[in-house]
Structures are given as C-alpha cells and as structure tokens.
Design a protein around this motif. Structure first.
Motif, PDB file in Angstrom:
ATOM      1  N   ARG A  57     -16.517  46.465  20.247  1.00  0.00           N
ATOM      2  CA  ARG A  57     -15.479  45.668  19.596  1.00  0.00           C
ATOM      3  C   ARG A  57     -15.385  46.042  18.120  1.00  0.00           C
ATOM      4  O   ARG A  57     -16.396  46.189  17.440  1.00  0.00           O
ATOM      5  CB  ARG A  57     -15.787  44.181  19.728  1.00  0.00           C
ATOM      6  CG  ARG A  57     -15.924  43.685  21.145  1.00  0.00           C
ATOM      7  CD  ARG A  57     -16.478  42.272  21.172  1.00  0.00           C
ATOM      8  NE  ARG A  57     -15.420  41.277  21.107  1.00  0.00           N
ATOM      9  CZ  ARG A  57     -15.597  40.039  20.676  1.00  0.00           C
ATOM     10  NH1 ARG A  57     -16.772  39.656  20.206  1.00  0.00           N
ATOM     11  NH2 ARG A  57     -14.602  39.186  20.667  1.00  0.00           N
ATOM     12  N   THR A  58     -14.179  46.179  17.614  1.00  0.00           N
ATOM     13  CA  THR A  58     -13.971  46.449  16.196  1.00  0.00           C
ATOM     14  C   THR A  58     -14.197  45.171  15.403  1.00  0.00           C
ATOM     15  O   THR A  58     -13.734  44.097  15.789  1.00  0.00           O
ATOM     16  CB  THR A  58     -12.551  46.971  15.952  1.00  0.00           C
ATOM     17  OG1 THR A  58     -12.368  48.190  16.672  1.00  0.00           O
ATOM     18  CG2 THR A  58     -12.311  47.227  14.466  1.00  0.00           C
ATOM     19  N   VAL A  59     -14.915  45.290  14.278  1.00  0.00           N
ATOM     20  CA  VAL A  59     -15.253  44.145  13.437  1.00  0.00           C
ATOM     21  C   VAL A  59     -14.544  44.290  12.096  1.00  0.00           C
ATOM     22  O   VAL A  59     -14.529  45.382  11.514  1.00  0.00           O
ATOM     23  CB  VAL A  59     -16.778  44.052  13.228  1.00  0.00           C
ATOM     24  CG1 VAL A  59     -17.137  42.828  12.390  1.00  0.00           C
ATOM     25  CG2 VAL A  59     -17.505  44.016  14.568  1.00  0.00           C
ATOM     26  N   VAL A  60     -13.974  43.188  11.623  1.00  0.00           N
ATOM     27  CA  VAL A  60     -13.252  43.233  10.352  1.00  0.00           C
ATOM     28  C   VAL A  60     -13.741  42.123   9.425  1.00  0.00           C
ATOM     29  O   VAL A  60     -14.328  41.131   9.858  1.00  0.00           O
ATOM     30  CB  VAL A  60     -11.724  43.109  10.566  1.00  0.00           C
ATOM     31  CG1 VAL A  60     -11.200  44.306  11.340  1.00  0.00           C
ATOM     32  CG2 VAL A  60     -11.367  41.801  11.274  1.00  0.00           C
ATOM     33  N   VAL A  61     -13.473  42.311   8.127  1.00  0.00           N
ATOM     34  CA  VAL A  61     -13.801  41.316   7.102  1.00  0.00           C
ATOM     35  C   VAL A  61     -12.538  40.527   6.792  1.00  0.00           C
ATOM     36  O   VAL A  61     -11.528  41.099   6.392  1.00  0.00           O
ATOM     37  CB  VAL A  61     -14.321  41.991   5.815  1.00  0.00           C
ATOM     38  CG1 VAL A  61     -14.680  40.937   4.769  1.00  0.00           C
ATOM     39  CG2 VAL A  61     -15.503  42.893   6.112  1.00  0.00           C
ATOM     40  N   THR A  62     -12.614  39.202   6.967  1.00  0.00           N
ATOM     41  CA  THR A  62     -11.436  38.368   6.719  1.00  0.00           C
ATOM     42  C   THR A  62     -11.621  37.365   5.584  1.00  0.00           C
ATOM     43  O   THR A  62     -10.657  36.719   5.167  1.00  0.00           O
ATOM     44  CB  THR A  62     -11.047  37.590   7.997  1.00  0.00           C
ATOM     45  OG1 THR A  62     -12.163  36.783   8.412  1.00  0.00           O
ATOM     46  CG2 THR A  62     -10.662  38.550   9.113  1.00  0.00           C
ATOM     47  N   VAL A 101     -17.598  48.918   9.656  1.00  0.00           N
ATOM     48  CA  VAL A 101     -17.811  50.017  10.603  1.00  0.00           C
ATOM     49  C   VAL A 101     -19.154  49.889  11.312  1.00  0.00           C
ATOM     50  O   VAL A 101     -19.265  50.113  12.520  1.00  0.00           O
ATOM     51  CB  VAL A 101     -17.721  51.374   9.878  1.00  0.00           C
ATOM     52  CG1 VAL A 101     -17.954  52.527  10.856  1.00  0.00           C
ATOM     53  CG2 VAL A 101     -16.367  51.518   9.191  1.00  0.00           C
ATOM     54  N   GLY A 102     -20.203  49.552  10.564  1.00  0.00           N
ATOM     55  CA  GLY A 102     -21.520  49.437  11.188  1.00  0.00           C
ATOM     56  C   GLY A 102     -22.642  49.575  10.187  1.00  0.00           C
ATOM     57  O   GLY A 102     -22.427  49.556   8.973  1.00  0.00           O
ATOM     58  N   GLN A 103     -23.844  49.725  10.712  1.00  0.00           N
ATOM     59  CA  GLN A 103     -25.043  49.782   9.889  1.00  0.00           C
ATOM     60  C   GLN A 103     -25.946  50.928  10.327  1.00  0.00           C
ATOM     61  O   GLN A 103     -25.901  51.380  11.457  1.00  0.00           O
ATOM     62  CB  GLN A 103     -25.835  48.473  10.015  1.00  0.00           C
ATOM     63  CG  GLN A 103     -26.373  48.233  11.426  1.00  0.00           C
ATOM     64  CD  GLN A 103     -27.240  47.012  11.543  1.00  0.00           C
ATOM     65  OE1 GLN A 103     -27.854  46.586  10.582  1.00  0.00           O
ATOM     66  NE2 GLN A 103     -27.301  46.431  12.737  1.00  0.00           N
ATOM     67  N   GLY A 104     -26.776  51.366   9.389  1.00  0.00           N
ATOM     68  CA  GLY A 104     -27.866  52.282   9.679  1.00  0.00           C
ATOM     69  C   GLY A 104     -29.138  51.694   9.112  1.00  0.00           C
ATOM     70  O   GLY A 104     -29.150  51.210   7.978  1.00  0.00           O
ATOM     71  N   THR A 141     -21.944  55.371  14.751  1.00  0.00           N
ATOM     72  CA  THR A 141     -20.559  54.983  14.499  1.00  0.00           C
ATOM     73  C   THR A 141     -19.656  56.217  14.542  1.00  0.00           C
ATOM     74  O   THR A 141     -20.130  57.355  14.679  1.00  0.00           O
ATOM     75  CB  THR A 141     -20.407  54.322  13.111  1.00  0.00           C
ATOM     76  OG1 THR A 141     -20.649  55.308  12.091  1.00  0.00           O
ATOM     77  CG2 THR A 141     -21.381  53.158  12.942  1.00  0.00           C
ATOM     78  N   ASP A 142     -18.354  55.988  14.415  1.00  0.00           N
ATOM     79  CA  ASP A 142     -17.402  57.102  14.361  1.00  0.00           C
ATOM     80  C   ASP A 142     -17.038  57.448  12.920  1.00  0.00           C
ATOM     81  O   ASP A 142     -16.003  58.071  12.664  1.00  0.00           O
ATOM     82  CB  ASP A 142     -16.150  56.768  15.164  1.00  0.00           C
ATOM     83  CG  ASP A 142     -15.378  55.578  14.607  1.00  0.00           C
ATOM     84  OD1 ASP A 142     -15.896  54.909  13.672  1.00  0.00           O
ATOM     85  OD2 ASP A 142     -14.272  55.301  15.091  1.00  0.00           O
ATOM     86  N   LEU A 143     -17.885  57.061  11.969  1.00  0.00           N
ATOM     87  CA  LEU A 143     -17.603  57.309  10.562  1.00  0.00           C
ATOM     88  C   LEU A 143     -17.580  58.801  10.266  1.00  0.00           C
ATOM     89  O   LEU A 143     -18.500  59.537  10.626  1.00  0.00           O
ATOM     90  CB  LEU A 143     -18.669  56.620   9.696  1.00  0.00           C
ATOM     91  CG  LEU A 143     -18.480  56.671   8.183  1.00  0.00           C
ATOM     92  CD1 LEU A 143     -17.243  55.881   7.778  1.00  0.00           C
ATOM     93  CD2 LEU A 143     -19.719  56.119   7.487  1.00  0.00           C
ATOM     94  N   ASP A 144     -16.531  59.233   9.593  1.00  0.00           N
ATOM     95  CA  ASP A 144     -16.394  60.628   9.173  1.00  0.00           C
ATOM     96  C   ASP A 144     -16.838  60.733   7.711  1.00  0.00           C
ATOM     97  O   ASP A 144     -16.273  60.063   6.841  1.00  0.00           O
ATOM     98  CB  ASP A 144     -14.932  61.065   9.308  1.00  0.00           C
ATOM     99  CG  ASP A 144     -14.697  62.513   8.912  1.00  0.00           C
ATOM    100  OD1 ASP A 144     -15.634  63.170   8.394  1.00  0.00           O
ATOM    101  OD2 ASP A 144     -13.566  62.989   9.104  1.00  0.00           O
TER     102      ASP A 144
END
Length: 423
Positions: free
Chosen positions: A6-11, A265-268, A297-300
């Motif tokens: 699931r995509t997570v966003v900051v609101t 996006v995520g964490q490491g 993640t799919d982070l480029d």
C-alpha cells in the motif's frame, strides 16, 4: 485489508520546537537560518560546564490547560501539542473517531522518546527525599513511562489499531515513523499519528552528556555553538520539543479528498555493531541502512535531491554519515543538497527524527532546502563527500518528481533512514 504494498502518504504535520510553537513557525525559522540556542537561566545551570541549550520557544502551559499539563510529563506535553496540530492539519478533529469520520479500529499512534519522562522521575525523587512519601504525585508512573506520550496521543485521536513506542536513542523518532509506515503498508491501520518527542533539559542529563565530552561548551556564543561540518565543531547542543506527522494509506486519503504533502516511501534500518556511543567511523552501518532502504523500496537514487542529515556537530559522526552517502550513492551524491538543521534546533534526541521528518516533508512540499548555519570553515572531508547547504536556504528543482532522505542515528549503533518524495 491485508497488503504489503500500500502507498503511504503524509497528510498532516505538527511541531513545537526551539524555533516556534508550531510547524509553520518552525519551518520559517529553519529557512531563515535562525538559531534556537540560548543560555540556560535556571539557577542550577551556574555550576554546569555546559550552560546552553535549545529550549522550547512556546511553553506548553501556554497551549495546554494547566490542570491537564500537571498530569503530563513535559515530553508528553510536547507530543500532544504537535499531534493536535498534525491531526487538525490532516483535516480531523478530536471527535473524528467518535462521529465516524475515521474508523478508530484503523487508527494507530507511534510516538517515540529516547529517554521518556526523565524530568518527572528526577523531580519526583527530589520530592520524595525533601518532602516525604505522601507528597509524591500519584500521576508519577504514567507520567514517567516512555510510552506515556504515545498513549496520551492515542487517547486524543481515539486510536485502537495500536499504540507503540520504539526506543532507540536518537534514532527513536525516525524509527517510530518507519514503524508507522509499515503499519499502513501491511494493512494494520489506515491512519497513524507518528513522530518523536523529548524533554531532557535537566541538570543530570546535561552533566552526564557534558562529562562524556559529547556537548559543545561554547557558552560564550550559544547561537554559534551547534556547527555541523565546521572544523571547529565540538559537540552537540541539547534541544527539546516534538515533531509529528499523520500518515495515511493513499486510498484512504484520496477517498476523503485529503491534501497530501508527500509520499512516505519507506525506511532503511541497520545497526553498527561497533560501540555503545561512538559511530562506526567509516559509516558502514549507515551505508547498510541506506542500501536497505534502496533494496526494500522503488526509490531511484537519481530522484534524491535533498538529505536532512543527522549532523549533530560531533567530530566523528558528521563525517561518517557523509562517507556513507558517498559509498552508497557515488556520483549521485553530488546533486543531493545536504542540510544539518540541528545547527538551528539543537539535538532533540528521541524527538529529532520527528522534527526533522517535518522539515524534510516541508522541504519537498516547498522545494526548498534549509541551510546549515555556523559553517565558517567547512571540514575538507565534508566538502569531499557532500554538497552541504550553507548560509542560505537553497531552491530545489521545481520540475518533476523529487525525493529526500531523513537520516537519524543513535547511541547503541541504531541507524534509521526515511525516504519521502513528491506526488
């Protein structure tokens, strides 16, 4: 509702810091290069080797009714103030869980603290010694518990999906937000209020950190004391406050028409396995966390244009972090604008990751990287490994999707890296 992608966003965002009593004033202070460090005026400070700190700009009792404040440790007061702002900013109210606006069974909180209710513990021990058993506050235990801030925020928002408190020293706030991202991504919750808080400006922690030689003793020039990457840096400056974000699944936010600041996006995560207080000098553990982020993640890397660095102003830690960035990202590091915002806020310990996440998200939202102040003589090793934003804020690319990192590291070798990007 079970899912792992699931995509997570900051609101929503909220903060109370040495630069301001809310997220807006804090952000304005960061962009302006304002220092929140000042002399300690408490009587006990006179005998300390360190007599400066980044104290909160707006006292909690100016915001929270005094009867309620007396039942909360200072760290919980900060967390509640920041969480209320973030919750309202996301479009919710205190009754949202009761009136069905949001499903309480799908709401969680993850608010971290590196030390917890240390001022309550120490102050009540003084009461016990000086005034006797009967004068100890009956609220002492719920006030000193490290999970107290998260629990109180959970009560405010009506959270029933889970109330959590990771404790990993100065990485605590970032780890809390990473945990919250996973709660949503894996389907445990739709909305999570997450961040970090700390209130440790007290004679014992200051004496202890001072005797460790971990803190700056530049008492004569407080606003210049926190100086990441400068050759004259001599330790961190203790700060206090909280930073909180509201995270949601993208579907949940879209269904209610919420304003979105950025994607989380995520964490490491990694551990140094090196020393209880000293970072691994070549940044190997940090590099592992960065690589873990990329692998999960799919982070480029080409998208990353900004890094809110941990950058505490310690001789070893500042450079280890930059070496890690160079090791993992290579030439891509050259287009990453690196900001050390602790030069302005001081080091909020377990609250740092929360406040710096707010700063990272707003940097993407406004496409501006805050400056690192007090860098009069840039360390050659810093210059060789990173593009440090110095003196003035810097505009980030205005076109296309961009991403940013928030780095947090703590005693014990805890390493947490969070990634955010524009929608």
């Amino acid at each position: 509702m079970s899912s792992t992608n699931r995509t997570v966003v900051v609101t929503g965002i909220g903060a109370t810091t040495p630069l301001g009593g809310d997220a807006t004033s804090t952000w304005e202070g960061l962009v302006a290069g304002k220092s929140g460090v000042r002399p300690l005026e408490q009587d006990w400070a006179a005998e300390q080797a360190v007599r400066i700190a980044a104290q909160i700009a707006v006292e909690p009792t100016e915001v929270i009714p005094r009867p309620q404040a007396r039942k909360l440790d200072r760290s919980a007061q900060f967390a509640l103030i920041a969480a209320k702002e973030a919750w309202a900013d996301a479009g919710y109210t205190e009754t949202s869980a009761d009136d069905g606006t949001v499903d309480a069974d799908r709401v969680g909180t993850v608010i971290a603290s590196g030390i917890g209710g240390v001022t309550t513990l120490l102050d009540q021990y003084d009461v016990l010694k000086d005034k006797g058993v009967r004068r100890v506050s009956p609220h002492t235990v719920p006030m000193l518990m490290p999970n107290g801030p998260s629990a109180n925020v959970g009560l405010y928002v009506g959270a029933r999906a889970g109330v959590h408190t990771p404790v990993s020293a100065c990485a605590s706030g970032a780890e809390a937000i990473g945990y919250a991202i996973e709660m949503i991504r894996t389907g445990r919750a739709d909305v999570v209020v997450a961040g970090g808080t700390e209130a440790a400006i007290h004679p014992l922690p200051i004496a202890a950190f001072g005797n460790m030689m971990a803190m700056s003793k530049n008492n004569e020039n407080p606003q210049a004391a926190s100086r990441p990457y400068d050759t004259a840096r001599d330790g961190f400056v203790l700060g206090e406050g909280a930073g909180v974000v509201v995270l949601e699944s993208a579907e949940h936010a879209a269904a209610r028409g919420a304003r979105v600041y950025a994607e989380a996006v995520g964490q490491g995560i990694s551990a140094d396995g090196h020393d209880i207080v000293q970072p691994e000098p070549e940044g190997r553990g940090i590099a592992h966390a960065l690589q873990n982020l990329l692998d999960r993640t799919d982070l480029d890397p080409a998208e990353i244009v900004h890094v809110n660095a941990h950058a505490t102003s310690t001789p070893a830690g500042d450079i280890a972090e930059l070496k890690a960035l160079r090791k993992v990202f290579g030439d891509d590091t050259d287009h990453m604008a690196v900001s050390g915002t602790k030069s302005m806020t001081g080091h909020l310990l377990g609250g740092a990751g929360g406040v710096e996440t707010v700063a990272t998200v707003l940097a993407l939202y406004h496409r501006v990287a805050p400056p690192t102040i007090n860098v009069d003589d840039l360390d050659p090793e810093a210059e060789a490994n990173a593009d440090v934003v110095r003196g003035e804020a810097r505009k980030l690319p205005v076109e296309g999707r961009i991403a940013a990192l928030n780095d947090s590291f703590g005693f014990g070798g805890h390493n947490v890296v969070l990634a955010f990007r524009t929608i």
